[in-house]
Design a protein around this motif. Sequence first.
Motif, PDB file in Angstrom:
ATOM      1  N   LEU A 529       0.716  -1.157  -0.181  1.00 37.70           N
ATOM      2  CA  LEU A 529      -0.033  -0.118  -0.060  1.00 37.70           C
ATOM      3  C   LEU A 529       0.913   1.343  -0.073  1.00 37.70           C
ATOM      4  N   ARG A 530       0.725   1.926  -0.991  1.00 40.40           N
ATOM      5  CA  ARG A 530       1.213   3.456  -1.155  1.00 40.40           C
ATOM      6  C   ARG A 530       0.372   4.596  -1.375  1.00 40.40           C
ATOM      7  N   ALA A 531       0.600   5.601  -0.859  1.00 45.25           N
ATOM      8  CA  ALA A 531      -0.170   6.787  -0.984  1.00 45.25           C
ATOM      9  C   ALA A 531      -0.106   7.359  -2.321  1.00 45.25           C
ATOM     10  N   ALA A 532      -1.456   7.670  -2.899  1.00 44.65           N
ATOM     11  CA  ALA A 532      -1.501   8.370  -4.387  1.00 44.65           C
ATOM     12  C   ALA A 532      -1.043   9.704  -4.108  1.00 44.65           C
ATOM     13  N   ARG A 533       0.185  10.014  -4.983  1.00 43.63           N
ATOM     14  CA  ARG A 533       0.684  11.511  -5.227  1.00 43.63           C
ATOM     15  C   ARG A 533      -0.202  12.839  -5.886  1.00 43.63           C
ATOM     16  N   GLU A 534      -1.194  12.294  -6.631  1.00 39.59           N
ATOM     17  CA  GLU A 534      -1.917  13.320  -7.159  1.00 39.59           C
ATOM     18  C   GLU A 534      -3.496  12.843  -7.252  1.00 39.59           C
ATOM     19  N   GLY A 535      -4.217  13.932  -7.813  1.00 40.72           N
ATOM     20  CA  GLY A 535      -5.658  13.689  -8.063  1.00 40.72           C
ATOM     21  C   GLY A 535      -6.674  13.664  -6.877  1.00 40.72           C
ATOM     22  N   ASP A 536      -7.637  13.297  -7.193  1.00 40.04           N
ATOM     23  CA  ASP A 536      -8.603  13.723  -6.036  1.00 40.04           C
ATOM     24  C   ASP A 536      -8.546  12.443  -4.927  1.00 40.04           C
ATOM     25  N   GLY A 537      -7.699  11.365  -5.012  1.00 45.06           N
ATOM     26  CA  GLY A 537      -7.578  10.549  -4.070  1.00 45.06           C
ATOM     27  C   GLY A 537      -5.957  10.830  -3.586  1.00 45.06           C
ATOM     28  N   GLY A 539      -3.087  11.046  -1.214  1.00 42.19           N
ATOM     29  CA  GLY A 539      -2.543  10.712   0.088  1.00 42.19           C
ATOM     30  C   GLY A 539      -3.385   9.507   0.487  1.00 42.19           C
ATOM     31  N   ALA A 540      -4.457   8.896  -0.220  1.00 36.91           N
ATOM     32  CA  ALA A 540      -5.125   7.876  -0.001  1.00 36.91           C
ATOM     33  C   ALA A 540      -4.455   6.696  -0.462  1.00 36.91           C
ATOM     34  N   ALA A 541      -4.189   5.308  -0.083  1.00 39.18           N
ATOM     35  CA  ALA A 541      -3.706   4.017  -0.613  1.00 39.18           C
ATOM     36  C   ALA A 541      -4.511   3.269  -1.139  1.00 39.18           C
ATOM     37  N   TYR A 542      -4.704   2.881  -2.283  1.00 39.96           N
ATOM     38  CA  TYR A 542      -5.551   1.704  -2.747  1.00 39.96           C
ATOM     39  C   TYR A 542      -5.086   0.465  -2.342  1.00 39.96           C
ATOM     40  N   GLY A 543      -6.254  -0.011  -1.606  1.00 39.60           N
ATOM     41  CA  GLY A 543      -5.939  -1.428  -1.167  1.00 39.60           C
ATOM     42  C   GLY A 543      -6.631  -2.751  -1.847  1.00 39.60           C
ATOM     43  N   ALA A 544      -7.676  -2.386  -2.649  1.00 42.56           N
ATOM     44  CA  ALA A 544      -8.315  -3.468  -3.423  1.00 42.56           C
ATOM     45  C   ALA A 544      -9.424  -2.823  -4.343  1.00 42.56           C
ATOM     46  N   LEU A 545      -9.694  -3.639  -5.285  1.00 45.65           N
ATOM     47  CA  LEU A 545     -10.764  -3.336  -6.237  1.00 45.65           C
ATOM     48  C   LEU A 545     -11.427  -4.606  -6.671  1.00 45.65           C
ATOM     49  N   GLY A 546     -12.652  -4.762  -6.515  1.00 46.22           N
ATOM     50  CA  GLY A 546     -13.418  -5.915  -6.965  1.00 46.22           C
ATOM     51  C   GLY A 546     -14.412  -5.741  -7.906  1.00 46.22           C
ATOM     52  N   ILE A 547     -14.778  -6.629  -8.866  1.00 50.31           N
ATOM     53  CA  ILE A 547     -15.378  -6.334  -9.998  1.00 50.31           C
ATOM     54  C   ILE A 547     -16.344  -7.582 -10.290  1.00 50.31           C
ATOM     55  N   ALA A 548     -17.634  -7.403 -10.480  1.00 53.16           N
ATOM     56  CA  ALA A 548     -18.628  -8.461 -10.662  1.00 53.16           C
ATOM     57  C   ALA A 548     -19.431  -8.087 -12.184  1.00 53.16           C
ATOM     58  N   GLY A 549     -20.094  -9.030 -12.830  1.00 56.88           N
ATOM     59  CA  GLY A 549     -20.521  -8.613 -14.024  1.00 56.88           C
ATOM     60  C   GLY A 549     -21.696  -7.907 -13.830  1.00 56.88           C
ATOM     61  N   ALA A 550     -22.241  -7.236 -14.891  1.00 53.22           N
ATOM     62  CA  ALA A 550     -23.350  -6.364 -14.719  1.00 53.22           C
ATOM     63  C   ALA A 550     -24.651  -6.981 -14.786  1.00 53.22           C
TER      64      ALA A 550
END
Length: 550
Positions: A529-537, A539-550
Amino acid sequence: MSQGPPRSQFTQSVLAEDSARRQRRTRLLAGTAGLLALVLCTGGWMVWSATDDEADAQDAKAVQQAPDDIRDTVEDIPRSPAGRLIVDYREKEFGQRRGADASVPAPGTWATGKTLVRGVGDQLKGFTFDTSEEAWSTDLGGPICDTTRHVTADGRTAVLVQERAEDGGDGKGKKDGDKSGSGKGDKGGKGGKGDKKKSKKGEGGKGKKGKGDKKGKGEREKKRKPTRPEPPAPCDRLVFVDLDTGKKLWQARLPEARTAFAPNTNVTMTRGAVTVAWGDGSVAYDMAGGKRLWASTSASACGDAGFAGGRALLALRRCGDGDDRTYRVQKVDPRTGDPVWTYKVDRGTRNVHLVSSEPAVIAVAAGGGDDDRVTDLITLDDRGAYRATVDMPEGRYMEDCLAPLFGAVETCHSIAVGRDQLFLATERKGADANEIVSFDLTTGKAVRKFDSQGHGVMYPLEVSGGKLLAFRGSGTGVDPDAVVSLDPETGKERPFLLFSVPEAVGPVEPGRADVVVEGGRVFIAPKELRAAREGDGEGAAYGALGIAGA
């Protein structure tokens, strides 16, 4: 503003901070929701039509499993490949709390039918689908040393932990901490009764103001020994957890595991048993209640470097040191620790990794080089006899056996093994294109090639129901990222899920991110986990992304 279809839920919640390049891509994806035939105009993607046989779920169905079996699901292709967000885990204000350049190890990503679980630092965190809310958090009592990707049929797994010095754990932690010097060092740093006596003696010998103080201080400095850094605590606590609740089902302290340190520790599971190895020893526990089944901790010419679990239990034994080092691979009875068969690896082999336990496949670093790069994959039959060799010329194939920060021998996650074939990804050709090549386990010969068709680099994830599931990144910035299903018999490709990975997640490639497919869903998680350097996020660190079918 450009006209176009409304943004999907996925775009709104995940890609708010992405660049215009990513936004163009997701606008294209939004228009595909609900379609069974997709044409992605700018990437030159092929048209997938929903014929009668292709619209059906995968032909092979999973056999009913007992609770202690290692989960072996057969993935059904979602009705629609257009992805929607079901988990969006971020550590808010990560940079503010830990520092802009700070990172936290995040070993372990698991999914059940209703929960995504992440290992982060010294915790396990569970997330329910469609809310992205943290359902539970379990303090493990110390940083994670190693995890296993294996999960039981009823959703349990094992984690190896380095105990905190101050954590008493099961009553032995404080004692172990004193042995390592952590308790004594803390006391010595505060100045005990001995220091007070010296101070009083110095003060009592004062003749003139200031001189006595200086002399007393000098005497104390001469007599005080320099403080040695405290040795780290070993990775000697095994925790067995329920992934849906985060409950610790049982814990065990490894016997005589004073040399168990990451990354040379290894935990894995096979039916009914959890096993751990740390080079100088190994131990197995019954899943049901944590009862020790067997242990090997005595000094020996050969030590257990690690195990590979899953359908069977494979052990790697390392004998001797330096140029005289040799390796043996054994199939082991998980209830007794007794070898079922033994395969002796050729002398001159520098390193060995266990790729698959059943069918048995090992990766070796052979030849006269001075590095541990994998040079060959060796396949064995069900009696441990040699079957075939798959050559791994330098720079031709992608493999991550040496990349992981955790684990010792069961680390080649970018090599997928099925019942009859194994699958390797070639290194990229040109900008992003590459291939996945299948090899026959009996002959070692190449059988079929799957071209990424210029969409981006792809690599194998797992074999499910006779089909290979592979991750393919976007090569154009407009085409989506994807998990695709590849048929080794026909050579056909079908989309499993199409989605867009935010740049904040980081590179999705072997050794740097986990990609887990479970229950028709795809989960992507960085291993740090590392902090994002720019954008709306920022300072936040991305931990996980989950995707399912529509």
